[in-house]
Design an enzyme around this catalytic site. Structure first.
Site: not given
Ligand code: GLN
Length: 525
Positions: A62, A235, A176, A178, A89-90, A381
């Site tokens: 963050g 969708d 990070h 991710e 991290c944060y 998606k």
């Protein structure tokens, strides 16, 4: 009404608490890639109000500093859940701060690549992780180890790049995992979710279909009926097919032909969704109504508003004609909301900013006293596409480019008339047909033709012509937030231009749009 199980109660779930990092949703994304279900909620979530028990919790990064007065903090009840916690991290800085360690501005900001040195090879988080590249993005750092913690990894600039509690399953990392720049980040996340949290890897679309159909059945009950709009896009088609699988004819799909759909679209949707997929579909031809209202309007925002409002009006009128067999009113409205919309509305935007609520068909819900049903709201998606294929929806539809709600009205610049729509529609059809023929459709994220109301001089068959311009657009993007134009071969563009000028009356010239987003947007209006 019977209680409806939440997805997070059915599948083992990792809770991602979002502190506002631009990467938070990627944590969820990565976990799902190895079939572990994950859900993101704002960092302010009270654990007592959760309603389900996570298998583990991840605290995201963050933009704040944990020591700042208005910094967001986690509900400390997460540490009493008895499940593993990972701070990123944060999130790491938060764990350290809560445990009394000093966190302060570092001498050097660390942004970009760093080399990880694993210090504690027995730490289960680093199993199979080497001294590899990791992605850093921080200015604060731990200046000491929190009590009861050990160092598990370092980088040259961060002596506490990885920490772990001596006896409890609490971990923190400064980098990070991710983002794909952290080359072994996915292994680390998998170690956390699968080995440490023991989350079941059962998040598959096959399992989702089964539980979702069951969930819809319970939610709707034995006699209630549901309506929903379909557009011919991915969708709404997937959502409509799923509803049909769950409640059959009690789901009513409505396609509103607003006069600005693609060439032959209404007829195609009728054939593919109605006949092909067995969806209980009504096609409403409201083209005149829309086009009459658009007469003389050139402002893009006005066009959008008129189309949106007219749509609600027509949809409500058609819905009122449906008389449910149980003698009551229609009770539910189907909405094809996807997870990114949900993330957008819940992601943590900071103490000073209000959280944006998402605004899809608010009007319909209020006017018609309908309850909302959103079977895709947990899905990204690509998950929706996979689901569509499993439901037997044709590959071409599942991989269709996005098409805006206001349709060709915002691809005809200036006033929208029947004649102008027809020109744009035909040019677009030729363009897409050529793209498909060249095998490029799936390489491009979105392509379309725009009609520019500019007259330009040409010569055809020795005759002077004075006609309009078609602008072609094709972009590549992963998230539609930024995009680049697609580098077609010159011969391809030559062939498309020649076909359009020859086959579409009213076009004298074709241009190709070579602007990226930003500064341009994908659509012209
Ligand atoms: N704001 C904190 C820092 O600068 C955390 C950054 C982050 O989580 N990416 O160190």
């Amino acid at each position: 009404m019977a209680a409806v199980e939440q997805v997070s109660n059915v599948f083992d779930t990792i809770l991602v608490l979002d502190f506002g990092s631009q990467y938070s949703h990627l944590i969820t994304r990565r976990l799902r890639e190895f079939n572990v279900y994950a859900e993101m909620l704002p960092c302010t979530q009270k654990i007592a109000e959760l309603g389900w028990k996570p298998k583990g919790v991840i605290l995201s990064g963050g933009p704040y500093s944990v020591y700042a007065e208005d910094a967001p903090h986690v509900d400390q009840a997460v540490f009493d859940l008895g499940v593993p916690v990972l701070g990123i991290c944060y999130g790491l800085q938060e764990i350290a701060w809560i445990n009394g360690a000093k966190v302060a501005r570092g001498e050097k900001r660390e942004y970009g690549r760093a080399t990880l040195h694993v210090q504690e090879v027995s730490c289960p988080l680093f199993e199979g992780v080497d001294n590899s590249t990791v992605w850093m993005s921080h200015g604060d750092k731990l200046h000491m180890l929190p009590e009861g913690f050990i160092v598990t990894a370092t980088t040259d600039n961060s002596p506490f790049c990885g920490v772990a509690h001596e006896s409890k399953p609490i971990y923190g990392i400064q980098f990070h995992p991710e983002v794909t720049h952290s080359s072994q980040g996915k292994i680390l996340l998998k170690n956390f979710a699968v080995n440490i949290c023991k989350a079941n890897q059962n998040w598959t679309m096959e399992n989702f279909i089964e539980t979702e159909i069951q969930r819809i059945k319970t939610l709707v009950g034995p006699t209630a009926e549901v309506i929903g709009a379909v557009s011919g896009g991915v969708d709404s088609t997937v959502a409509a097919k799923l509803m049909t699988e769950a409640i059959g004819e009690r789901f009513h799909a409505i396609l509103v032909d607003n006069g600005v759909l693609r060439l032959n679209e209404a007829a195609n949707v009728k054939k593919i969704l109605g006949e092909g997929l067995g969806i209980n579909l009504t096609v409403v031809d409201a083209a005149d109504e829309f086009l009459d209202k658009l007469k003389g309007v050139t402002d893009p925002e006005k066009k959008r508003k008129i189309i949106g409002n007219t749509f609600i009006h027509v949809f409500e009128r058609e819905a009122a004609k449906i008389k449910p067999k149980n003698g009551e009113e229609i009770e539910f409205l189907l909405q094809g909301t996807l997870y990114p919309d949900v993330i957008e509305s819940i992601s943590f935007k900071g103490p000073s900013q209000t959280i944006k609520t998402h605004h899809n068909v608010g009007g319909l819900l209020e006017n018609m006293k309908l309850k909302l049903i959103e079977p895709l709201r947990e899905l990204f998606k690509d998950e929706v596409r996979h689901l569509g294929e499993l439901l037997g929806i044709a590959h071409d539809l599942v991989w269709r480019h996005p098409f805006p709600g206001p349709g060709i009205a915002i691809r005809v610049l200036g006033e929208v008339t029947r004649e102008q729509v027809e020109i744009a529609r035909q040019a677009d059809h030729i363009y897409i047909e050529e793209i498909k023929k060249a095998g490029l459709y799936n390489k491009i994220s979105q392509a379309f033709a725009c009609l520019l109301p500019v007259k330009s001089v040409g010569v055809m068959g020795d005759q002077r012509t004075y006609d309009q311009v078609i602008a072609l657009r094709a972009i590549e993007t992963t998230d539609f937030m930024t995009a680049d134009w697609y580098p077609f071969e010159h011969d391809f563009l030559k062939a498309v231009a020649s076909r359009i000028v020859n086959e579409v009356n009213g076009v004298a010239r074709v241009t190709y749009d070579i602007t990226s987003k930003p500064p341009a947007t994908v659509e012209w209006e």
